[in-house]
Design a protein around this motif. Structure first.
Motif, short mmCIF file in Angstrom:
data_model
loop_
_atom_site.label_atom_id
_atom_site.label_comp_id
_atom_site.label_asym_id
_atom_site.label_seq_id
_atom_site.Cartn_x
_atom_site.Cartn_y
_atom_site.Cartn_z
N PRO A 244 1.70 12.39 1.91
CA PRO A 244 1.26 12.44 3.32
C PRO A 244 1.06 11.03 3.87
O PRO A 244 0.71 10.11 3.13
N VAL A 245 1.30 10.87 5.16
CA VAL A 245 1.21 9.54 5.78
C VAL A 245 0.05 9.49 6.77
O VAL A 245 -0.43 10.52 7.25
N THR A 246 -0.36 8.28 7.07
CA THR A 246 -1.41 8.05 8.06
C THR A 246 -1.23 6.66 8.65
O THR A 246 -0.52 5.83 8.08
N ALA B 266 4.64 14.06 11.33
CA ALA B 266 5.04 13.02 10.38
C ALA B 266 4.69 13.43 8.95
O ALA B 266 5.46 13.19 8.01
N GLN B 267 3.52 14.06 8.78
CA GLN B 267 3.13 14.52 7.45
C GLN B 267 4.05 15.63 6.95
O GLN B 267 4.40 15.69 5.78
N ILE B 268 4.44 16.52 7.86
CA ILE B 268 5.35 17.60 7.48
C ILE B 268 6.71 17.05 7.06
O ILE B 268 7.28 17.47 6.05
N VAL B 269 7.22 16.07 7.82
CA VAL B 269 8.49 15.44 7.47
C VAL B 269 8.40 14.78 6.10
O VAL B 269 9.30 14.90 5.27
N ALA C 226 1.71 2.09 16.41
CA ALA C 226 1.06 2.38 15.12
C ALA C 226 2.12 2.63 14.06
O ALA C 226 3.10 3.34 14.31
N TYR C 227 1.91 2.05 12.87
CA TYR C 227 2.81 2.30 11.74
C TYR C 227 2.12 3.26 10.78
O TYR C 227 0.94 3.10 10.46
N LEU C 228 2.88 4.26 10.30
CA LEU C 228 2.34 5.26 9.38
C LEU C 228 2.88 5.03 7.97
O LEU C 228 4.09 4.94 7.77
N GLY C 229 1.95 4.91 7.02
CA GLY C 229 2.35 4.73 5.63
C GLY C 229 1.61 5.73 4.73
O GLY C 229 0.83 6.56 5.21
N SER C 230 1.86 5.66 3.44
CA SER C 230 1.27 6.59 2.48
C SER C 230 -0.25 6.56 2.55
O SER C 230 -0.87 5.50 2.54
N SER C 231 -0.86 7.75 2.60
CA SER C 231 -2.31 7.86 2.73
C SER C 231 -3.01 7.81 1.37
O SER C 231 -2.66 8.55 0.46
N SER D 87 0.82 -1.21 0.00
CA SER D 87 0.00 0.00 0.00
C SER D 87 0.85 1.26 0.00
O SER D 87 0.53 2.24 -0.67
N THR D 88 1.94 1.23 0.76
CA THR D 88 2.79 2.43 0.87
C THR D 88 3.42 2.81 -0.47
O THR D 88 3.52 3.99 -0.80
N VAL D 89 3.83 1.83 -1.26
CA VAL D 89 4.44 2.16 -2.55
C VAL D 89 3.41 2.31 -3.65
O VAL D 89 3.68 2.92 -4.69
#
Length: 423
Positions: free
Chosen positions: A293-295, A282-285, A72-77, A36-38
């Motif tokens: 953006p990540v979620t 995390a989104q700013i980074v 929680a892991y954050l990946g591409s939204s 999903s992230t890629v």
């Protein structure tokens, strides 16, 4: 007073696994989120390696800000795909970056507001009758996508795809039920490996990208003042900023699931203000290095539920591996070669486990479905959320999950406790 420890799980939030186990458990989360992230940057036109790095960095930022209390892991939204695609065509990546950073700033502002007024209001607007169905929607909302990815190849039904997905599902169930010891803690990873081998036997894997990839590949970062000169893109702000409120709804929904799994209340500790702050930073980074953006990811929450390994050290390890993997071309290409039916076979379980936890919440709280109010709230949330009803007004889009949550909250607040026909 000592900190609460959940003895019903294999590893609680602050339990540290043995080094060898740590690697395997972290790689399991890495594989789970990878597809999903890629996929998001591929659809948008952003370098997938940057997305890997930004997801890892974003997760580490989130873990730090939340004091290592939330696994929680954050990946591409996925919520930003349409907006980012539009901006890439019109203004290029600098506009996308500005939109991502703006979304992060919106999170920070809301975080400050919640810090001032508190989050006690959440108990009133999010009772079990709303939370349970919302959790079920989080799990089942992508069920159709998982099924379609398991059936179709180039928009045509493919028996090989279905067979690989079902075999992957069967292997994962067997590994989960009949293995014990350390290997019993990594059924998802073993399921992916088993599914990949099955896909090899069915001849549906493309090896050429792996052969062509370099061992070391520096991601094509997009950094302001280094790769481009920032300029004001008002359209990026107006298009992407409202979506932040949609992903906030998903953020709260995922926290609900994690509360249930870990037997904690993250709205109180570390507090919703801090979780939103972590997500926003995390989104700013991500925006500053060139990623989408990540979620937080439901797939990884599913892994937590199945394995009962809730350690933040495992999540942190996955984040470190993701950053490193962004620089290893061969490994990135190898994981990217995992075909859709393998991921779908795993997703059948991951999404289903999340949905089942929502059902369990309703049962444990003894929600009475003979009361019309409860029946109407649950029915509305489930059908709209799972059915995929989207609210769209201009460039603003409210996803099915967000719309279902908003309507569930609204109905809970405005409907009387009993209908006129009830005694």
């Amino acid at each position: 007073m000592s900190e609460f420890h959940n003895d019903d799980v294999v590893l609680d939030i602050h339990d540290r696994p043995k080094p060898v186990h740590w690697v395997g458990l972290s790689i399991q989360h890495l594989f789970t989120m990878f597809g999903s992230t890629v996929l998001v940057p591929i659809l948008v036109g952003i370098n997938p390696s940057i997305a890997l790095v930004s997801s890892g960095l974003g997760t580490l930022v989130y873990l730090t800000v939340t004091k290592g209390k939330i696994p929680a892991y954050l990946g591409s939204s996925f919520a930003f795909i349409a907006a980012m695609t539009m901006l890439m065509k019109s203004d290029g990546y600098p506009a996308v970056a500005q939109g991502a950073i703006t979304c992060g700033i919106v999170y920070l502002i809301v975080s400050i507001i919640i810090r001032k007024i508190g989050s006690a209001w959440l108990d009133k607007i999010l009772p079990p009758i709303v939370v349970g169905p919302v959790i079920m929607v989080i799990g089942l909302g992508l069920a159709a996508n998982a099924a379609n990815n398991a059936m179709y190849h180039n928009d045509k039904y493919d028996f090989k795809y279905v067979a690989v997905a079902l075999i992957t599902l069967a292997l994962t169930i067997i590994f989960n039920m009949f293995l014990k010891g350390f290997i019993g803690l990594i059924p998802i990873l073993l399921g992916i490996v088993g599914g990949y081998i099955t896909a090899m036997l069915f001849g549906i894997i493309d090896y050429q990208p792996i052969i062509d990839a370099n061992w070391f590949a520096l991601p094509a970062f997009e950094i302001p003042f280094v790769n481009y000169q920032p300029s004001l893109h008002l359209n990026a702000i107006t298009i992407m900023a409202p979506i932040a409120f949609v992903t906030m709804t998903e953020h709260i929904g995922h926290l609900m699931v994690l509360n249930k799994l870990t037997k904690r209340n993250f709205f109180d500790d570390p507090g919703l203000d801090r979780t939103l702050l972590g997500d926003g930073l995390a989104q700013i980074v991500a925006g500053l290095v060139g990623g989408p953006p990540v979620t937080s990811y439901g797939e990884n929450i599913g892994v937590l539920a199945i394995t009962k390994v809730h350690s933040v050290f495992v999540i942190g390890g996955a984040a470190v591996f993701a950053v490193g993997l962004g620089f290893v071309g061969k490994l990135s290409a190898l994981i990217l070669s995992i075909p859709n039916p393998v991921i779908s076979g795993i997703s059948f379980i991951l999404f289903g486990v999340i949905a089942a936890s929502g059902l369990k919440l309703l049962i444990e709280n003894k929600v009475d479905f003979d009361r019309k109010k409860n029946l109407l709230i649950a029915s509305t949330i489930l059908v709209i959320g799972i059915g995929g009803l989207v609210f769209q007004a201009g460039t603003f889009t409210l996803s099915a999950m967000a719309l279902a949550t908003v309507l569930g909250i609204f109905l809970n607040l405005v409907l009387p406790e009993k209908a006129l026909s009830e005694k």
